[in-house]
Scaffold this motif. Structure first.
Motif, PDB file in Angstrom:
ATOM      1  N   GLY A 158       0.735  -1.287   0.066  1.00  0.00           N
ATOM      2  CA  GLY A 158      -0.119   0.095   0.135  1.00  0.00           C
ATOM      3  C   GLY A 158       0.662   1.433   0.014  1.00  0.00           C
ATOM      4  N   THR A 159       1.866   1.262  -0.773  1.00  0.00           N
ATOM      5  CA  THR A 159       2.887   2.497  -0.484  1.00  0.00           C
ATOM      6  C   THR A 159       3.465   2.970  -1.959  1.00  0.00           C
ATOM      7  OG1 THR A 159       3.581   1.918   1.524  1.00  0.00           O
ATOM      8  CG2 THR A 159       4.856   3.500   0.482  1.00  0.00           C
ATOM      9  N   VAL A 160       3.527   3.920  -2.263  1.00  0.00           N
ATOM     10  CA  VAL A 160       4.168   4.506  -3.494  1.00  0.00           C
ATOM     11  C   VAL A 160       5.351   5.273  -3.162  1.00  0.00           C
ATOM     12  CG1 VAL A 160       3.521   5.882  -5.403  1.00  0.00           C
ATOM     13  CG2 VAL A 160       2.113   4.336  -4.814  1.00  0.00           C
ATOM     14  N   GLY A 161       6.472   4.931  -3.713  1.00  0.00           N
ATOM     15  CA  GLY A 161       7.759   5.785  -3.271  1.00  0.00           C
ATOM     16  C   GLY A 161       8.792   4.858  -3.203  1.00  0.00           C
ATOM     17  N   PRO A 162       9.836   5.490  -2.650  1.00  0.00           N
ATOM     18  CA  PRO A 162      10.076   6.836  -2.257  1.00  0.00           C
ATOM     19  C   PRO A 162      10.125   8.139  -3.635  1.00  0.00           C
ATOM     20  CG  PRO A 162      12.270   5.925  -2.055  1.00  0.00           C
ATOM     21  CD  PRO A 162      11.145   4.930  -2.408  1.00  0.00           C
ATOM     22  N   LEU A 163       9.412   8.936  -3.126  1.00  0.00           N
ATOM     23  CA  LEU A 163       9.179  10.209  -3.934  1.00  0.00           C
ATOM     24  C   LEU A 163       9.657  11.497  -3.261  1.00  0.00           C
ATOM     25  CD1 LEU A 163       5.489   9.975  -4.753  1.00  0.00           C
ATOM     26  CD2 LEU A 163       7.415   9.066  -6.254  1.00  0.00           C
ATOM     27  N   GLN A 164      10.437  12.390  -4.249  1.00  0.00           N
ATOM     28  CA  GLN A 164      10.998  13.404  -3.636  1.00  0.00           C
ATOM     29  C   GLN A 164       9.825  14.468  -3.625  1.00  0.00           C
ATOM     30  OE1 GLN A 164      14.161  14.176  -2.831  1.00  0.00           O
ATOM     31  NE2 GLN A 164      14.338  11.808  -3.138  1.00  0.00           N
ATOM     32  N   GLU A 165       9.780  15.546  -2.871  1.00  0.00           N
ATOM     33  CA  GLU A 165       9.069  16.600  -2.665  1.00  0.00           C
ATOM     34  C   GLU A 165       8.582  17.141  -4.054  1.00  0.00           C
ATOM     35  OE1 GLU A 165       7.573  20.177   0.310  1.00  0.00           O
ATOM     36  OE2 GLU A 165       9.784  19.562   0.289  1.00  0.00           O
ATOM     37  N   ASP A 166       7.594  17.552  -4.682  1.00  0.00           N
ATOM     38  CA  ASP A 166       7.368  18.138  -5.857  1.00  0.00           C
ATOM     39  C   ASP A 166       7.382  17.374  -7.053  1.00  0.00           C
ATOM     40  OD1 ASP A 166       6.544  20.721  -4.656  1.00  0.00           O
ATOM     41  OD2 ASP A 166       8.522  21.226  -4.704  1.00  0.00           O
ATOM     42  N   GLU A 167       7.857  15.921  -6.621  1.00  0.00           N
ATOM     43  CA  GLU A 167       7.847  14.863  -7.841  1.00  0.00           C
ATOM     44  C   GLU A 167       6.340  14.633  -8.221  1.00  0.00           C
ATOM     45  OE1 GLU A 167       9.733  10.358  -8.786  1.00  0.00           O
ATOM     46  OE2 GLU A 167      10.487  11.605  -6.984  1.00  0.00           O
ATOM     47  N   ARG A 168       6.335  14.262  -9.604  1.00  0.00           N
ATOM     48  CA  ARG A 168       4.981  13.889 -10.172  1.00  0.00           C
ATOM     49  C   ARG A 168       4.925  12.396 -10.335  1.00  0.00           C
ATOM     50  NH1 ARG A 168       1.734  17.973 -12.339  1.00  0.00           N
ATOM     51  NH2 ARG A 168       1.074  16.490 -14.062  1.00  0.00           N
TER      52      ARG A 168
END
Length: 407
Positions: A158-168
């Motif tokens: 149930g997790t998407v990422g890791p993502l950077q801030e402001d990443e689409r």
């Protein structure tokens, strides 16, 4: 049963005077919606054309067939206690005609996907001519489980990422196997998210649909700790005038959280700006970092010395990290600078820090020595001798006394 079936058919031909279901005149048409696996109720309302007349025989047909598939025969008694017959090839033991409800209805329990179609109910009366009513049975197949994909793969845990801030990030929700075609809705909390793309695919073998709905979201700090949810459901609003004919279709949902890597917003030493303690005592100080995800790594420093052995670390329910410093202080620690640093180890930003000064109270420490130009082994009687008294104390001393030959 075969003999009874022939009697029913013969009665139809003699009483009704028609041989084709397709050519029968119908008095009403009802639309019924039912969910596959649940119960379907097909109404058949008596409408005798002569006052006081009573129904005696009910025959059910699929309009695509010429022979009855179900009958309810009350010619030899009261209408509420008729004899039931079913074509096992069509319904098996799933069909039951209930003459005691209003209106009387043929119940299919459970309804199957192949039950969908048009049915005709014929009612014969003791005196009146027969009446015919049509029922259009629509079978809903519940949507399949909703599954969320990211970068072409099913999301794990149930997790998407890791993502950077402001990443689409583009997320796709897929549901397989519904009919009519399911609708997919995306939500962030209570707010709906408009899809950027929606695709439908019909499987002619199963008669069901696959739907994919894609959204694009921008990773923001406010999304941490919240979930994105997609729900697949079948909507039949407006397709039946009778609200009781609208079955409840269970939505299939899936949700994910965004794993967004964020730097700390602030770091703070909890307590006063400076710490006053007594030499030999133990100090306990806490430093907290706010807003980092994952939680920030916190380090304590005295001047330029890392105090790692004296630090315990914990993360609160809000995700903010706290590091507690426990150490014994001495006079040498007076006026020292205690620094708490916090940084996200997965980011390259400079750490945030907070500083406090350590003030240690200790009694005077006295060092007595000869003047800098005197040598103890070169002093003769009559020479001038002077001494230096070095005093360290906190708070500062306010009086100095000199003694000679006093132990």
């Amino acid at each position: 049963m075969a003999c009874f079936h022939n009697k029913v058919v013969n009665a139809l031909l003699v009483i009704g005077g028609f041989a084709s279901v397709a050519s029968a005149t119908t008095d009403s048409t009802t639309v019924v919606w039912a969910v596959a696996g649940q119960q379907a109720n097909l109404p058949c309302r008596p409408a005798a054309k002569l006052p006081g007349d009573q129904p005696v025989l009910v025959l059910w047909y699929r309009t695509s067939q010429t022979l009855p598939i179900y009958s309810y025969d009350a010619r030899n008694g009261d209408f509420s206690s008729g004899v039931r017959w079913t074509d096992n090839r069509t319904f098996g033991g799933r069909a039951y005609f209930d003459a005691k409800v209003t209106p009387p209805a043929l119940t299919l329990n459970p309804a199957h996907a192949l039950d969908e179609g048009q049915y005709m109910c014929r009612i014969d009366y003791r005196t009146s001519s027969s009446t015919n009513s049509l029922v259009n049975l629509n079978i809903i197949i519940s949507p399949g489980p909703a599954t969320i994909f990211w970068k072409g793969r099913e999301t794990e845990q149930g997790t998407v990422g890791p993502l950077q801030e402001d990443e689409r990030a583009s997320l796709t929700c897929r549901s397989v196997g519904g009919k009519p075609s399911p609708t997919v809705i995306w939500n962030f909390g209570k707010d709906a998210i408009a899809p950027t793309d929606t695709k439908f695919n019909f499987d002619p073998v199963t008669g069901t649909y696959t739907v994919e709905s894609t959204i694009t979201v921008t990773a923001e700090r406010g999304m941490v700790g919240h979930r994105l949810t997609c729900s697949a459901h079948t909507s039949i609003g407006g397709q039946s005038r009778d609200a009781s004919n609208k079955p409840v279709v269970r939505s299939r949902s899936a949700s994910v959280s965004l794993d967004i890597t964020l730097p700390p917003l602030n770091v703070q030493i909890l307590g006063s700006e400076s710490l006053v303690v007594t030499a030999g005592s133990e100090i306990k100080m806490s430093c907290r970092a706010y807003g980092s995800h994952p939680p920030a790594k916190i380090t304590w420093w005295k001047d330029d010395v890392l105090l790692e052995p004296f630090v315990t670390y914990r993360v609160g329910p809000d995700g903010n990290a706290t590091a507690m410093l426990r150490m014994n202080v001495s006079a040498e620690d007076d006026r020292g600078r205690l620094t708490c640093q916090a940084r996200n180890p997965y980011l390259s930003q400079e750490p945030l820090y907070d500083v406090t000064q350590l003030i240690v109270y200790y009694p005077p420490k006295v060092t007595l020595s000869l003047g800098p130009h005197l040598q103890a082994d070169d002093i003769k009687e009559g020479d001038d001798v002077y001494f230096e008294c070095d005093i360290r104390a906190n708070p500062s001393f306010n009086r100095v006394e000199w003694f000679h030959n006093v132990s």
